[in-house]
Design an enzyme around this catalytic site. Structure first.
Site, PDB file in Angstrom:
ATOM      1  N   ARG A 140       0.861 -23.038  -3.735  1.00  0.00           N
ATOM      2  CA  ARG A 140       1.583 -21.813  -4.065  1.00  0.00           C
ATOM      3  C   ARG A 140       1.715 -21.810  -5.581  1.00  0.00           C
ATOM      4  NH1 ARG A 140       0.518 -20.375   0.299  1.00  0.00           N
ATOM      5  NH2 ARG A 140       1.896 -19.716   2.001  1.00  0.00           N
TER       6      ARG A 140
ATOM      7  N   GLU B 186       2.364 -12.837  -7.787  1.00  0.00           N
ATOM      8  CA  GLU B 186       1.213 -12.250  -7.091  1.00  0.00           C
ATOM      9  C   GLU B 186       1.560 -10.837  -6.636  1.00  0.00           C
ATOM     10  OE1 GLU B 186      -0.038 -14.947  -3.984  1.00  0.00           O
ATOM     11  OE2 GLU B 186      -0.381 -16.563  -5.411  1.00  0.00           O
TER      12      GLU B 186
ATOM     13  N   HIS C  60      -5.583 -15.279  -3.987  1.00  0.00           N
ATOM     14  CA  HIS C  60      -4.908 -15.890  -2.824  1.00  0.00           C
ATOM     15  C   HIS C  60      -5.661 -15.545  -1.533  1.00  0.00           C
ATOM     16  CE1 HIS C  60      -0.827 -17.403  -1.138  1.00  0.00           C
ATOM     17  NE2 HIS C  60      -1.842 -17.752  -0.333  1.00  0.00           N
TER      18      HIS C  60
HETATM   19  N1  LIG Z   1      -4.169 -20.706  -0.829  1.00  0.00           N
HETATM   20  C1  LIG Z   1      -4.073 -20.382   0.450  1.00  0.00           C
HETATM   21  O1  LIG Z   1      -4.583 -19.355   0.900  1.00  0.00           O
HETATM   22  C2  LIG Z   1      -3.375 -21.296   1.382  1.00  0.00           C
HETATM   23  C3  LIG Z   1      -2.395 -22.147   0.922  1.00  0.00           C
HETATM   24  N2  LIG Z   1      -1.767 -23.001   1.791  1.00  0.00           N
HETATM   25  C4  LIG Z   1      -0.729 -23.899   1.264  1.00  0.00           C
HETATM   26  O2  LIG Z   1      -1.052 -25.230   1.643  1.00  0.00           O
HETATM   27  C5  LIG Z   1       0.126 -25.861   2.121  1.00  0.00           C
HETATM   28  C6  LIG Z   1      -0.235 -27.054   2.972  1.00  0.00           C
HETATM   29  O3  LIG Z   1      -0.717 -26.675   4.230  1.00  0.00           O
HETATM   30  P1  LIG Z   1      -1.019 -27.793   5.357  1.00  0.00           P
HETATM   31  O4  LIG Z   1      -1.927 -28.831   4.813  1.00  0.00           O
HETATM   32  O5  LIG Z   1      -1.390 -27.102   6.598  1.00  0.00           O
HETATM   33  O6  LIG Z   1       0.452 -28.422   5.500  1.00  0.00           O
HETATM   34  P2  LIG Z   1       0.866 -29.896   5.971  1.00  0.00           P
HETATM   35  O7  LIG Z   1       2.308 -29.800   6.275  1.00  0.00           O
HETATM   36  O8  LIG Z   1      -0.075 -30.384   7.008  1.00  0.00           O
HETATM   37  O9  LIG Z   1       0.634 -30.783   4.662  1.00  0.00           O
HETATM   38  C7  LIG Z   1       1.445 -30.753   3.549  1.00  0.00           C
HETATM   39  C8  LIG Z   1       1.426 -32.139   2.917  1.00  0.00           C
HETATM   40  O10 LIG Z   1       2.143 -32.071   1.667  1.00  0.00           O
HETATM   41  C9  LIG Z   1       2.934 -33.243   1.561  1.00  0.00           C
HETATM   42  N3  LIG Z   1       4.074 -33.037   0.690  1.00  0.00           N
HETATM   43  C10 LIG Z   1       5.193 -32.307   0.931  1.00  0.00           C
HETATM   44  N4  LIG Z   1       6.042 -32.409  -0.095  1.00  0.00           N
HETATM   45  C11 LIG Z   1       5.464 -33.208  -1.002  1.00  0.00           C
HETATM   46  C12 LIG Z   1       5.845 -33.703  -2.265  1.00  0.00           C
HETATM   47  N5  LIG Z   1       7.041 -33.396  -2.792  1.00  0.00           N
HETATM   48  N6  LIG Z   1       4.992 -34.512  -2.930  1.00  0.00           N
HETATM   49  C13 LIG Z   1       3.806 -34.850  -2.391  1.00  0.00           C
HETATM   50  N7  LIG Z   1       3.381 -34.420  -1.190  1.00  0.00           N
HETATM   51  C14 LIG Z   1       4.202 -33.611  -0.507  1.00  0.00           C
HETATM   52  C15 LIG Z   1       3.361 -33.561   2.996  1.00  0.00           C
HETATM   53  O11 LIG Z   1       3.705 -34.927   3.126  1.00  0.00           O
HETATM   54  C16 LIG Z   1       2.101 -33.208   3.776  1.00  0.00           C
HETATM   55  O12 LIG Z   1       1.260 -34.314   3.887  1.00  0.00           O
HETATM   56  C17 LIG Z   1       0.875 -24.727   2.805  1.00  0.00           C
HETATM   57  O13 LIG Z   1       2.251 -25.014   2.956  1.00  0.00           O
HETATM   58  C18 LIG Z   1       0.624 -23.566   1.875  1.00  0.00           C
HETATM   59  O14 LIG Z   1       1.600 -23.526   0.857  1.00  0.00           O
HETATM   60  C19 LIG Z   1      -2.100 -23.024   3.104  1.00  0.00           C
HETATM   61  C20 LIG Z   1      -3.044 -22.187   3.615  1.00  0.00           C
HETATM   62  C21 LIG Z   1      -3.738 -21.226   2.796  1.00  0.00           C
HETATM   63  O1  LIG Z   2      -1.418 -19.744   5.319  1.00  0.00           O
HETATM   64  C1  LIG Z   2      -0.951 -19.729   4.160  1.00  0.00           C
HETATM   65  O2  LIG Z   2      -0.001 -20.445   3.823  1.00  0.00           O
HETATM   66  C2  LIG Z   2      -1.537 -18.839   3.158  1.00  0.00           C
HETATM   67  O3  LIG Z   2      -1.308 -18.999   2.003  1.00  0.00           O
HETATM   68  C3  LIG Z   2      -2.411 -17.723   3.558  1.00  0.00           C
HETATM   69  O4  LIG Z   2      -3.323 -18.054   4.461  1.00  0.00           O
END
Ligand SMILES: NC(=O)C1=CN([C@@H]2O[C@H](COP(=O)(O)OP(=O)(O)OC[C@H]3O[C@@H](n4cnc5c(N)ncnc54)[C@H](O)[C@@H]3O)[C@@H](O)[C@H]2O)C=CC1
Ligand SMILES: O=C(O)C(=O)CO
Length: 328
Positions: free
Chosen positions: A237, A266, A285
């Site tokens: 983000r 954004e 994004h």
């Molecule tokens: N650019 C985009 O379109 C997208 C962005 N995202 C972002 O990616 C993030 C992660 O998604 P997932 O991998 O599915 O989530 P997840 O919950 O599987 O993984 C997140 C990881 O970040 C780690 N984490 C949390 N706080 C932390 C910290 N302070 N320091 C270090 N590591 C930390 C957690 O331990 C976990 O391993 C979402 O929450 C979202 O913000 C997700 C999908 C699309």
């Molecule tokens: O899934 C998310 O968190 C996104 O940023 C958009 O897919």
């Protein structure tokens, strides 16, 4: 009588159509949810909200007395006040897993684009400057066999590690809240402190959720730790990075380049200096935006919504405690 629901902004058409057949749907986009009267009126009666990036806070919830479920069409849920939702016994759901591989592909897309200067070269070829584009002024840097540093070794972080290991034979460093033995074994990944990761990585990649702990996680000090040749990637983000410090780091040559799918604001402001930088690759994004994945996200979000409205447990709940409280 059909149950009333609000669909906010993005939901794939076949899914929207199917919901419209079963529910009294109000579809809203491009509105100011703080002031829009139509939205406020529907909120009063709505039992469910499904959508992308709607800020669900205490004020909104005070105006939504009948709400049972908020179904986010994203895995990140920094737009939801989970504590407040849980306190009010309102279910909250997101769309994990279905987008993991697509987002990891996007990360490699911007990483390769920045490292091999693909947008710059594309512009030169299309502006008939083929000859000028040849030679050391426009050489890129190799990605294969370099060191990637993954900050946030969750679902998407591990899919990035898989591509890094088996696609590019990279050395993998990672930093996460907890150690992931599985990932260490599968991808030969090495756990290290954030500072170590930043100082040793050729490609530091940020893919954590936005939380109070990760807000501004990467700022001036962290950019100073990075190599001058580092190419920094952010697909988490925008607010996990202090953007003015990123701009300064790029301007002063503290880091070499960046690949960004997310921004502090954004849509990004047209005056944002990042838009003027040739060494910055930008995307609006769209980490998960492929036909296949957006459809899967919409379908999962709709399954969550319908389960919640039918008194069944939604498949991917963010606050399962609410389900326990409701079925106690
Ligand atoms: N650019 C985009 O379109 C997208 C962005 N995202 C972002 O990616 C993030 C992660 O998604 P997932 O991998 O599915 O989530 P997840 O919950 O599987 O993984 C997140 C990881 O970040 C780690 N984490 C949390 N706080 C932390 C910290 N302070 N320091 C270090 N590591 C930390 C957690 O331990 C976990 O391993 C979402 O929450 C979202 O913000 C997700 C999908 C699309
Ligand atoms: O899934 C998310 O968190 C996104 O940023 C958009 O897919």
């Amino acid at each position: 009588m059909k149950k009333k629901i609000i669909v906010y902004e993005r939901l794939e058409k076949p899914v929207l159509k199917s919901l419209q057949e079963k529910y009294d749907v109000k579809f809203l986009k491009n509105i100011d949810t703080q002031t829009n009267e139509e939205f406020m009126n529907h909120l009063k009666e709505a039992e469910g909200i499904i959508g992308l990036a709607l800020e669900v806070n205490k004020t909104l919830l005070d105006n939504a007395p009948n709400l049972k479920i908020v179904s986010n069409v994203s895995v990140g849920y920094n737009n939801l006040d989970i504590e407040e939702l849980t306190k009010r016994h309102i279910m909250a759901t997101n769309t994990p897993d279905v987008l993991t591989d697509t987002v990891a592909d996007t990360v490699f897309g911007i990483l390769l684009a920045a490292a091999r200067r693909i947008p710059e070269l594309d512009n030169l070829v299309k502006s008939k400057q083929w000859v000028e584009a040849l030679g050391p002024d426009y050489y890129g840097v190799d990605v294969h066999h370099k060191t990637i540093g993954i900050i946030g070794m969750g679902r998407i972080g591990q899919a990035i590690a898989q591509r890094a290991k088996f696609g590019f034979d990279m050395n993998i460093l990672y930093h996460s809240r907890t150690r992931k033995q599985d990932a260490e074994t599968k991808f030969d990944a090495t756990y290290c402190s954030l500072d170590d990761l930043l100082s040793k990585s050729d490609f530091p990649v940020l893919i954590t959720p936005l939380t109070p702990e990760t807000r501004g996680l990467i700022s001036k000090r962290e950019f100073q730790l990075m190599k001058p040749s580092a190419i920094f990637i952010n697909a988490s983000r925008g607010k996990t990075v202090v953007e003015k410090d990123l701009i300064a780091a790029l301007q002063t040559g503290e880091i070499a380049a960046a690949g960004l799918d997310v921004f502090e604001q954004e849509p990004v402001s047209p005056n944002n200096p990042l838009l003027e930088m040739k060494n910055v690759v930008t995307l609006p994004h769209v980490g998960s935006s492929t036909y296949e994945t957006e459809l899967k996200m919409s379908e999962l979000a709709a399954r969550n919504l319908e389960a919640g409205l039918n008194g069944e447990k939604p498949p991917t709940m963010i606050n399962p405690k609410v389900w326990e409280l409701l079925t106690k």
